[in-house]
Design an enzyme around this catalytic site. Structure first.
Site, PDB file in Angstrom:
ATOM      1  NE  ARG A 160      -4.191  -1.532   0.139  1.00 59.09           N
ATOM      2  CZ  ARG A 160      -4.293  -2.752  -0.387  1.00 59.09           C
ATOM      3  NH1 ARG A 160      -3.291  -3.287  -1.045  1.00 59.09           N
ATOM      4  NH2 ARG A 160      -5.426  -3.434  -0.269  1.00 59.09           N
ATOM      5  CB  SER A 236      -9.302  -1.574   3.468  1.00 58.32           C
ATOM      6  OG  SER A 236      -9.544  -2.828   2.917  1.00 58.32           O
ATOM      7  CD  GLU A 334      -6.114   1.113   1.891  1.00 61.02           C
ATOM      8  OE1 GLU A 334      -7.243   1.423   1.485  1.00 61.02           O
ATOM      9  OE2 GLU A 334      -5.551   0.056   1.591  1.00 61.02           O
TER      10      GLU A 334
END
Ligand code: EPU
Length: 344
Positions: A160, A236, A334
């Site tokens: 990520r 998410s 995130e």
């Protein structure tokens, strides 16, 4: 090129949350990117580059600068190499590649957003991540005011993460991503959910795997379906934390049941944030005013009913505090936050 004023941003995000942009423009060509930068510089405006708005939480007060939406379009193919403009829809590109029997991104079906966002957070799901197939990223460099290509090594991808959302944040605008795919390559069936889906059916086709991924995403409320409140989210909301093997052993010792985990390198363990959130007392369907948790996946915070960014942040803070107390782990959000002051 049109520069519009006071444009509400909520409809440009999958969360459907956010106040207005003081200025808003769309760039369909590289020249228009120049024009927009010039406009912002002359007025000393901060700049925010918007793609598909699928990993974004915009503040209720909006943004006082220029929001530049990247709308460059086009796919050029040179054998196994696909040069895709940053404004193309990601999921349509996956369908395009899969329908021509190109392997490498079939597990990334059903992810909302545009091409330009994919290298930024090294999009990954169901056993694949874009770092595996990106051959180059064309960027506009806001420091040198030039366009140039970055290699995958330059992008420094990890989970990520890339230079675009870490050490070089704000320096580049992604204008094109080159994907190197494999003609007639085998479909990847590595992730537990997919293995379960294809148990007893060896070597499914690329089309079957991408369809299965879309189906699994739908069941988790991670596929954008109009009218489905579980997908008014940014996917998410927290990253899966990586902790030391020692810390993991301490957590295991305190739990009666099994503690799900993925290996993450020597002496490191990655834990599913969804599991931590549930153990800390937040169940699917949990509501805090108009904010809440998806009915189908604990890791997606959702806009249940006209939520404000402040409502989502209040829930985010509660979850971070509870997981911190319970496990001594600090969850990291995130999504990108625009115009939001946070204590994170
Ligand atoms: N789990 C729960 N409750 C839930 C859902 C999951 O406890 O409601 C636990 C279970 O133990 C499950 C584990 O979490 O086995 C993992 O769940 P899942 O397979 O759904 O994956 P994830 O770790 O929650 C990550 C990505 C997703 C990606 C999936 C599939 C992150 C932060 N998220 O989710 O990416 O689609 O894997 O590969 O890495 C996104 O980034 O927006 C995103 C949706």
């Amino acid at each position: 090129m049109e520069f519009r004023e006071h444009v509400p941003l909520a409809s440009y995000t999958t969360f459907k949350i956010g106040g207005p942009a003081r200025w808003f423009a769309e760039a369909s060509t590289e020249t228009e990117i120049f024009e927009a930068i010039d406009f912002a510089r002359k007025r000393s405006l901060p700049l925010f580059t918007l793609g598909g708005g699928s990993n974004l939480l915009v503040s209720d007060a909006g943004f006082s600068g220029l929001v530049l939406r990247i709308a460059l379009k086009g796919i050029e193919q040179d054998e196994d190499l696909f040069r895709v403009a940053a404004g193309e829809d990601w999921d349509s590109f996956v369908t395009h590649a899969v329908s021509q029997s190109y392997a490498g991104i079939e597990c990334l079906a059903g992810i909302p957003g545009t091409l330009g966002g994919t290298p930024v957070q090294n999009v990954g799901a169901y056993g694949q991540e874009v770092a595996e197939t990106i051959a180059a990223v064309r960027v506009f460099n806001l420091v040198t005011l030039q366009f140039h290509d970055l290699s995958p090594e330059d992008c420094d991808f990890s989970y990520r993460r890339s230079i675009f959302n870490s050490k070089e944040r704000g320096r580049y605008i992604v204008t094109r991503v080159d994907y190197s795919l494999k003609k007639e390559g085998p479909a990847r069936v590595a992730y537990a959910d997919l293995k379960k889906h294809f148990a007893g059916a060896p070597e499914p086709s690329l089309t079957e795997v991408s369809a299965a991924v879309r189906n699994i995403r739908y069941q988790k409320g991670m596929l954008i379906v109009a009218g489905d409140p579980d997908c008014r989210s940014a996917g998410s909301f927290f990253k899966n934390p990586v902790i030391s093997a020692d810390h993991y052993s301490q957590i295991v010792a305190k739990q009666s049941g099994e503690v799900p985990n993925y290996p993450a390198g020597e002496d490191l363990v990655k834990l599913p944030a969804a599991w931590l959130v549930e153990q800390a007392g937040f169940h699917k369907g949990f509501a805090l005013g108009p904010a809440g948790i998806s009915n189908r996946h604990t890791l997606a915070l959702i806009n249940r009913d006209d939520a404000k960014a402040a409502d989502i942040l209040a829930l985010c803070d509660q979850i971070i505090a509870a997981v911190g107390r319970e496990f001594s782990i600090r969850l990291e959000p995130e999504p990108v936050f625009l115009g939001l002051e946070t204590k994170l």
